[in-house]
Design a protein around this motif. Sequence first.
Motif, PDB file in Angstrom:
ATOM      1  N   THR A   1      -5.100   0.955   2.241  1.00  0.00           N
ATOM      2  CA  THR A   1      -5.237   2.332   1.700  1.00  0.00           C
ATOM      3  C   THR A   1      -6.545   2.891   1.704  1.00  0.00           C
ATOM      4  N   LEU A   2      -7.793   2.087   2.187  1.00  0.00           N
ATOM      5  CA  LEU A   2      -9.156   2.910   2.551  1.00  0.00           C
ATOM      6  C   LEU A   2      -8.804   3.594   3.842  1.00  0.00           C
ATOM      7  N   THR A   3      -8.156   3.056   4.929  1.00  0.00           N
ATOM      8  CA  THR A   3      -8.044   3.633   6.308  1.00  0.00           C
ATOM      9  C   THR A   3      -6.768   4.570   6.476  1.00  0.00           C
TER      10      THR A   3
ATOM     11  N   ALA B   1      -7.408   1.746  -4.188  1.00  0.00           N
ATOM     12  CA  ALA B   1      -7.567   0.457  -3.597  1.00  0.00           C
ATOM     13  C   ALA B   1      -7.891  -0.520  -4.762  1.00  0.00           C
ATOM     14  N   ALA B   2      -8.696  -0.076  -5.874  1.00  0.00           N
ATOM     15  CA  ALA B   2      -8.798  -1.091  -6.737  1.00  0.00           C
ATOM     16  C   ALA B   2      -7.592  -1.348  -7.579  1.00  0.00           C
TER      17      ALA B   2
ATOM     18  N   GLY C   1      -3.526  -5.099  -8.869  1.00  0.00           N
ATOM     19  CA  GLY C   1      -2.208  -5.290  -8.809  1.00  0.00           C
ATOM     20  C   GLY C   1      -1.555  -6.306  -8.199  1.00  0.00           C
ATOM     21  N   SER C   2      -1.982  -6.540  -7.043  1.00  0.00           N
ATOM     22  CA  SER C   2      -1.367  -7.510  -6.029  1.00  0.00           C
ATOM     23  C   SER C   2      -1.604  -8.813  -6.646  1.00  0.00           C
TER      24      SER C   2
ATOM     25  N   PHE D   1       0.918  -1.157   0.033  1.00  0.00           N
ATOM     26  CA  PHE D   1      -0.059   0.087   0.008  1.00  0.00           C
ATOM     27  C   PHE D   1       0.878   1.268   0.032  1.00  0.00           C
ATOM     28  N   LEU D   2       1.960   1.119   0.731  1.00  0.00           N
ATOM     29  CA  LEU D   2       2.777   2.359   0.468  1.00  0.00           C
ATOM     30  C   LEU D   2       3.481   2.555  -0.700  1.00  0.00           C
ATOM     31  N   MET D   3       3.656   1.445  -1.611  1.00  0.00           N
ATOM     32  CA  MET D   3       4.240   1.537  -2.932  1.00  0.00           C
ATOM     33  C   MET D   3       3.243   2.380  -3.803  1.00  0.00           C
ATOM     34  N   VAL D   4       1.787   2.092  -3.524  1.00  0.00           N
ATOM     35  CA  VAL D   4       0.960   2.650  -4.340  1.00  0.00           C
ATOM     36  C   VAL D   4       0.624   4.050  -4.240  1.00  0.00           C
TER      37      VAL D   4
END
Length: 305
Positions: free
Chosen positions: A258-260, A191-192, A197-198, A122-125
């Motif tokens: 990502t959402l939080t 988030a999508a 991507g994961s 999530f940090l990369m995104v």
Amino acid sequence: MNRPNRPNRASRPARPARPARPARPVRIGPRAAVTLVLVTLIGIAAFGWPLLADRRSGLAHAQDAPWLFAALLPLLVAVVVATIADNGMDAKAVAMLGVLAAVGAALRPLGAGTAGLEPMFFLMVLSARVLGPGFGFVLGSVTMFASALLTGGVGPWMPFQMLALGWFALGAGLLPGSERIRGRAELLMLAAYGFAGSFAYGTVMNLQGWVLLQGRDEGVSFHPGEPVAANLVRFAAYCLTTSVGWDLGRAALTVVLTLTLGATLLKALRRATRRAAFDAPVSFDPGAGIEREPALRKGTNGSGG
């Protein structure tokens, strides 16, 4: 001695407030773009060449990994150097790269080995969203390299992981609406992407390990020299039976974080990017030293008598 009348500073008109600078990502110049394309082509060849190899070649990724690593590190340095040469990355951007890579490397051990949970994704995104695709690619690769050293995960798979995470972050930086989409819509889009991507990251990494399974299971193993379509069917079966659960854990955690935490982290990254002003040209204020002249005159007069 009569002193010249000095203008009252309080009576001077105040300078108009400068408008807030938008958070500009690190720019990709032509040389950096060419280097990124070259790295991507080498990565695609490294991941996919076994599908085209002859049955009698007897080669596997365990043999080509050192060569890929030896080619990847200079190319990563070349991406950074090309970005600096194109005036897209300065010392502040390099410092931010080091900080974010260190944070990402520290996040990886928190979930490694537990149902595929990897909080650094999530940090990369979010970082690539704010700082741009070129910065994101280098950040993803450097973070994976640092985390492998930290966790003892150095092996034939490491250069492939560096490429895969770099592509993952590169895609996040290429998402549309970097200056228009904000708020909840942006978080949902990120988030999508993190979810999809994961799975893409897991699938690409499966391709690296799957070619090592030769003749172990007729339904899912790699058969060198057979048609690409037949091997891809086996590869799809391999992914469905072995890695969906791990990829789902990674994707779910990326979405939740990502959402939080996304809104807070995006705001912090954009504030840091505005203050860093990566795209600001160097300029000099011609009136910066005018106000010091009366003080210099006063000191000169006082010392003279």
